[in-house]
Design a protein around this motif. Sequence first.
Motif, PDB file in Angstrom:
ATOM      1  N   THR A 274     -30.387  32.812 -35.641  1.00 60.32           N
ATOM      2  CA  THR A 274     -30.245  33.929 -34.716  1.00 60.32           C
ATOM      3  C   THR A 274     -31.494  34.775 -34.609  1.00 60.32           C
ATOM      4  O   THR A 274     -32.189  35.014 -35.601  1.00 60.32           O
ATOM      5  CB  THR A 274     -29.045  34.818 -35.114  1.00 60.32           C
ATOM      6  N   ASP A 275     -31.751  35.209 -33.398  1.00 55.50           N
ATOM      7  CA  ASP A 275     -32.780  36.212 -33.174  1.00 55.50           C
ATOM      8  C   ASP A 275     -32.279  37.512 -33.795  1.00 55.50           C
ATOM      9  O   ASP A 275     -31.074  37.719 -33.933  1.00 55.50           O
ATOM     10  CB  ASP A 275     -33.000  36.381 -31.667  1.00 55.50           C
ATOM     11  N   VAL A 276     -33.198  38.373 -34.182  1.00 56.76           N
ATOM     12  CA  VAL A 276     -32.801  39.653 -34.773  1.00 56.76           C
ATOM     13  C   VAL A 276     -32.522  40.679 -33.684  1.00 56.76           C
ATOM     14  O   VAL A 276     -31.484  41.328 -33.676  1.00 56.76           O
ATOM     15  CB  VAL A 276     -33.876  40.174 -35.751  1.00 56.76           C
TER      16      VAL A 276
ATOM     17  N   ASP B 128     -26.561  43.027 -32.984  1.00 59.04           N
ATOM     18  CA  ASP B 128     -27.872  42.389 -33.062  1.00 59.04           C
ATOM     19  C   ASP B 128     -27.753  41.277 -34.110  1.00 59.04           C
ATOM     20  O   ASP B 128     -26.675  41.029 -34.664  1.00 59.04           O
ATOM     21  CB  ASP B 128     -28.976  43.402 -33.386  1.00 59.04           C
ATOM     22  N   GLY B 129     -28.843  40.600 -34.420  1.00 64.10           N
ATOM     23  CA  GLY B 129     -28.777  39.482 -35.350  1.00 64.10           C
ATOM     24  C   GLY B 129     -28.309  39.864 -36.743  1.00 64.10           C
ATOM     25  O   GLY B 129     -27.578  39.108 -37.392  1.00 64.10           O
ATOM     26  N   ILE B 130     -28.725  41.012 -37.218  1.00 59.49           N
ATOM     27  CA  ILE B 130     -28.332  41.458 -38.556  1.00 59.49           C
ATOM     28  C   ILE B 130     -26.847  41.791 -38.604  1.00 59.49           C
ATOM     29  O   ILE B 130     -26.128  41.359 -39.507  1.00 59.49           O
ATOM     30  CB  ILE B 130     -29.205  42.645 -38.998  1.00 59.49           C
TER      31      ILE B 130
ATOM     32  N   PHE C 270     -32.990  33.737 -39.627  1.00 60.60           N
ATOM     33  CA  PHE C 270     -33.368  34.705 -38.604  1.00 60.60           C
ATOM     34  C   PHE C 270     -34.688  34.315 -37.960  1.00 60.60           C
ATOM     35  O   PHE C 270     -35.553  33.730 -38.613  1.00 60.60           O
ATOM     36  CB  PHE C 270     -33.556  36.100 -39.217  1.00 60.60           C
TER      37      PHE C 270
ATOM     38  N   SER D 285     -37.713  36.386 -35.705  1.00 67.64           N
ATOM     39  CA  SER D 285     -38.099  37.710 -35.241  1.00 67.64           C
ATOM     40  C   SER D 285     -39.609  37.834 -35.121  1.00 67.64           C
ATOM     41  O   SER D 285     -40.347  37.291 -35.928  1.00 67.64           O
ATOM     42  CB  SER D 285     -37.595  38.784 -36.206  1.00 67.64           C
TER      43      SER D 285
ATOM     44  N   VAL E  75     -35.684  42.711 -40.773  1.00 67.64           N
ATOM     45  CA  VAL E  75     -34.748  42.047 -41.680  1.00 67.64           C
ATOM     46  C   VAL E  75     -35.006  42.523 -43.096  1.00 67.64           C
ATOM     47  O   VAL E  75     -34.085  42.852 -43.832  1.00 67.64           O
ATOM     48  CB  VAL E  75     -34.886  40.521 -41.582  1.00 67.64           C
TER      49      VAL E  75
ATOM     50  N   HIS F  51     -33.442  45.629 -44.265  1.00 69.54           N
ATOM     51  CA  HIS F  51     -31.998  45.589 -44.500  1.00 69.54           C
ATOM     52  C   HIS F  51     -31.647  44.861 -45.799  1.00 69.54           C
ATOM     53  O   HIS F  51     -30.480  44.593 -46.053  1.00 69.54           O
ATOM     54  CB  HIS F  51     -31.280  44.918 -43.323  1.00 69.54           C
TER      55      HIS F  51
ATOM     56  N   ILE G  46     -28.734  41.505 -46.876  1.00 66.24           N
ATOM     57  CA  ILE G  46     -29.383  40.495 -46.041  1.00 66.24           C
ATOM     58  C   ILE G  46     -30.622  40.020 -46.781  1.00 66.24           C
ATOM     59  O   ILE G  46     -31.595  40.736 -46.902  1.00 66.24           O
ATOM     60  CB  ILE G  46     -29.768  41.067 -44.655  1.00 66.24           C
TER      61      ILE G  46
ATOM     62  N   VAL H  46     -36.568  34.330 -42.846  1.00 67.09           N
ATOM     63  CA  VAL H  46     -36.976  34.804 -41.531  1.00 67.09           C
ATOM     64  C   VAL H  46     -38.121  33.941 -41.026  1.00 67.09           C
ATOM     65  O   VAL H  46     -39.134  33.779 -41.705  1.00 67.09           O
ATOM     66  CB  VAL H  46     -37.450  36.274 -41.586  1.00 67.09           C
TER      67      VAL H  46
END
Length: 127
Positions: free
Chosen positions: A58-60, A67-69, A86, A88, A94, A97, A102, A106
Amino acid sequence: MTETEKTILVVDDDREVREVVLAVLEGAGYRVIEAVSGDDAHRFLVAHPDLRIDVMFTDVVMPGRLDGIDLAHAARRLRPGLQVLFASGFPNLVRDHADKGIRDQVLRKPYRAAELVGAIVGLLEVD
């Protein structure tokens, strides 16, 4: 389980990026499902509780409620242990977080096809 039995859920609001990712992953032998937003992906996961998803890519940064997060958190409530990768252009989003659980990999945009496939293979080896 072979690659053709592995399913990747790809979530990105950018149609062109999504189409390239789909082509790369399908070319690598994976079954790929696409979602155009975090909200779309979440609806899909809720509607198909018995469908095995091996990795969610997933895109962030995406428009909408999730959103992705946020999507990763919601998806793991539905499917504990779901592997998430992720993408981004802002990987610190990311990392910022990390205190919220998370700790996923990435891929920094722009990434190469080989980097994407390598990251997916790495996550699948954890299974």
